[in-house]
Design a protein around this motif. Sequence first.
Motif, PDB file in Angstrom:
ATOM      1  N   VAL A   1      71.059  41.897 -26.913  1.00 37.24           N
ATOM      2  CA  VAL A   1      69.773  42.594 -26.945  1.00 37.24           C
ATOM      3  C   VAL A   1      69.411  42.875 -25.491  1.00 37.24           C
ATOM      4  N   ALA A   2      69.423  44.145 -25.114  1.00 42.87           N
ATOM      5  CA  ALA A   2      69.096  44.551 -23.743  1.00 42.87           C
ATOM      6  C   ALA A   2      67.601  44.830 -23.663  1.00 42.87           C
ATOM      7  N   LEU A   3      66.944  44.238 -22.682  1.00 38.85           N
ATOM      8  CA  LEU A   3      65.492  44.349 -22.551  1.00 38.85           C
ATOM      9  C   LEU A   3      65.095  44.878 -21.183  1.00 38.85           C
ATOM     10  N   ASN A   4      64.157  45.814 -21.175  1.00 33.10           N
ATOM     11  CA  ASN A   4      63.496  46.218 -19.940  1.00 33.10           C
ATOM     12  C   ASN A   4      62.004  46.046 -20.156  1.00 33.10           C
ATOM     13  N   VAL A   5      61.350  45.403 -19.202  1.00 31.90           N
ATOM     14  CA  VAL A   5      59.910  45.193 -19.276  1.00 31.90           C
ATOM     15  C   VAL A   5      59.227  46.286 -18.463  1.00 31.90           C
ATOM     16  N   VAL A   6      58.388  47.045 -19.140  1.00 32.32           N
ATOM     17  CA  VAL A   6      57.697  48.182 -18.537  1.00 32.32           C
ATOM     18  C   VAL A   6      56.266  47.767 -18.216  1.00 32.32           C
ATOM     19  N   PRO A   7      55.797  48.043 -16.994  1.00 33.14           N
ATOM     20  CA  PRO A   7      54.400  47.702 -16.659  1.00 33.14           C
ATOM     21  C   PRO A   7      53.424  48.442 -17.565  1.00 33.14           C
TER      22      PRO A   7
ATOM     23  N   ARG B   1      71.690  46.321 -29.003  1.00 34.11           N
ATOM     24  CA  ARG B   1      70.539  47.193 -29.182  1.00 34.11           C
ATOM     25  C   ARG B   1      69.657  47.102 -27.945  1.00 34.11           C
ATOM     26  N   ALA B   2      68.924  48.157 -27.727  1.00 31.67           N
ATOM     27  CA  ALA B   2      68.076  48.282 -26.541  1.00 31.67           C
ATOM     28  C   ALA B   2      66.617  48.216 -26.954  1.00 31.67           C
ATOM     29  N   VAL B   3      65.850  47.399 -26.237  1.00 23.44           N
ATOM     30  CA  VAL B   3      64.423  47.283 -26.508  1.00 23.44           C
ATOM     31  C   VAL B   3      63.655  47.303 -25.193  1.00 23.44           C
TER      32      VAL B   3
ATOM     33  N   SER C   1      65.749  54.021 -20.912  1.00 21.98           N
ATOM     34  CA  SER C   1      67.037  54.499 -20.410  1.00 21.98           C
ATOM     35  C   SER C   1      67.871  53.356 -19.826  1.00 21.98           C
ATOM     36  N   LEU C   2      67.220  52.471 -19.073  1.00 23.40           N
ATOM     37  CA  LEU C   2      67.936  51.316 -18.508  1.00 23.40           C
ATOM     38  C   LEU C   2      68.474  50.413 -19.612  1.00 23.40           C
ATOM     39  N   ALA C   3      67.655  50.142 -20.612  1.00 15.37           N
ATOM     40  CA  ALA C   3      68.094  49.299 -21.732  1.00 15.37           C
ATOM     41  C   ALA C   3      69.189  49.994 -22.539  1.00 15.37           C
ATOM     42  N   ASP C   4      69.049  51.311 -22.739  1.00 11.58           N
ATOM     43  CA  ASP C   4      70.075  52.070 -23.461  1.00 11.58           C
ATOM     44  C   ASP C   4      71.416  52.026 -22.729  1.00 11.58           C
ATOM     45  N   ASP C   5      71.393  52.092 -21.404  1.00 13.90           N
ATOM     46  CA  ASP C   5      72.630  52.026 -20.615  1.00 13.90           C
ATOM     47  C   ASP C   5      73.350  50.696 -20.832  1.00 13.90           C
TER      48      ASP C   5
ATOM     49  N   MET D   1      78.730  29.637 -31.872  1.00 17.48           N
ATOM     50  CA  MET D   1      78.067  29.234 -30.646  1.00 17.48           C
ATOM     51  C   MET D   1      76.768  30.027 -30.481  1.00 17.48           C
ATOM     52  N   TYR D   2      76.824  31.178 -29.873  1.00 23.42           N
ATOM     53  CA  TYR D   2      75.638  32.033 -29.730  1.00 23.42           C
ATOM     54  C   TYR D   2      75.788  33.235 -30.646  1.00 23.42           C
ATOM     55  N   LYS D   3      74.673  33.642 -31.244  1.00 19.77           N
ATOM     56  CA  LYS D   3      74.708  34.788 -32.151  1.00 19.77           C
ATOM     57  C   LYS D   3      74.033  36.011 -31.559  1.00 19.77           C
ATOM     58  N   ARG D   4      72.982  35.788 -30.745  1.00 19.83           N
ATOM     59  CA  ARG D   4      72.231  36.909 -30.174  1.00 19.83           C
ATOM     60  C   ARG D   4      71.811  36.540 -28.758  1.00 19.83           C
ATOM     61  N   ILE D   5      72.259  37.337 -27.797  1.00 22.60           N
ATOM     62  CA  ILE D   5      72.009  37.078 -26.380  1.00 22.60           C
ATOM     63  C   ILE D   5      71.057  38.134 -25.834  1.00 22.60           C
ATOM     64  N   LEU D   6      69.951  37.673 -25.252  1.00 25.38           N
ATOM     65  CA  LEU D   6      68.992  38.571 -24.613  1.00 25.38           C
ATOM     66  C   LEU D   6      69.346  38.692 -23.131  1.00 25.38           C
ATOM     67  N   VAL D   7      69.439  39.926 -22.664  1.00 23.41           N
ATOM     68  CA  VAL D   7      69.691  40.152 -21.242  1.00 23.41           C
ATOM     69  C   VAL D   7      68.645  41.125 -20.698  1.00 23.41           C
ATOM     70  N   PRO D   8      67.684  40.599 -19.923  1.00 20.84           N
ATOM     71  CA  PRO D   8      66.692  41.474 -19.299  1.00 20.84           C
ATOM     72  C   PRO D   8      67.336  42.234 -18.140  1.00 20.84           C
ATOM     73  N   THR D   9      66.934  43.484 -17.964  1.00 23.10           N
ATOM     74  CA  THR D   9      67.480  44.265 -16.864  1.00 23.10           C
ATOM     75  C   THR D   9      66.400  45.127 -16.239  1.00 23.10           C
ATOM     76  N   ASP D  10      66.501  45.288 -14.925  1.00 25.12           N
ATOM     77  CA  ASP D  10      65.624  46.227 -14.224  1.00 25.12           C
ATOM     78  C   ASP D  10      66.454  47.294 -13.517  1.00 25.12           C
ATOM     79  N   GLY D  11      67.765  47.275 -13.756  1.00 26.19           N
ATOM     80  CA  GLY D  11      68.657  48.263 -13.159  1.00 26.19           C
ATOM     81  C   GLY D  11      69.123  47.910 -11.764  1.00 26.19           C
ATOM     82  N   SER D  12      68.667  46.799 -11.218  1.00 27.87           N
ATOM     83  CA  SER D  12      69.069  46.387  -9.868  1.00 27.87           C
ATOM     84  C   SER D  12      70.503  45.870  -9.880  1.00 27.87           C
ATOM     85  N   PRO D  13      71.151  45.852  -8.707  1.00 28.16           N
ATOM     86  CA  PRO D  13      72.519  45.312  -8.650  1.00 28.16           C
ATOM     87  C   PRO D  13      72.601  43.875  -9.168  1.00 28.16           C
ATOM     88  N   LEU D  14      71.597  43.079  -8.880  1.00 34.21           N
ATOM     89  CA  LEU D  14      71.616  41.693  -9.339  1.00 34.21           C
ATOM     90  C   LEU D  14      71.510  41.609 -10.866  1.00 34.21           C
TER      91      LEU D  14
END
Length: 147
Positions: free
Chosen positions: A34-40, A88-90, A71-75, A1-14
């Motif tokens: 794949v955990a992603l945090n977008v940094v300004p 993995r965290a990116v 750190s957020l992506a690593d968590d 079905m799915y092999k690689r799932i991207l999940v963006p996070t900003d650390g918020s409860p949502l």
Amino acid sequence: MYKRILVPTDGSPLSKKAVRGAIDLAAAVGAEVVALNVVPRYPMSYFEGAVVASPKEVARVEKQWQEHGQSLADDVAAAAQKAGVTARAVTARSDLVAEAILAAARKNKCDLVVMASHGRKGIKRLLLGSETQHVLTHGQVPVLVLR
């Protein structure tokens, strides 16, 4: 079905709700997360041009933001690994969050993006915009939206 799932996070409860959903789904289908945090890119002022920051100060703030984002992506990656899911965290540096999410999905060859949405309607949606809506309408990858 799915092999690689991207999940963006900003650390918020949502976004943490989306993280839990992505990890649970990945565990169920045997996918990688794949955990992603977008940094300004750089500090913005409410009054553009009103405050001049030295290059050294800008570099210090950017480094601090990068470390926090990593750190957020690593968590998220640690939580996934604790659940037995390869992860993995990116981070991505961009002021255009939705575009960075779409680029990360392409770069990491993700076949699903799991995101949260506030579920705003009407005028609030028009005024506040939606990164999730942008990813939904401009992406080539399926998006699972959790509320």
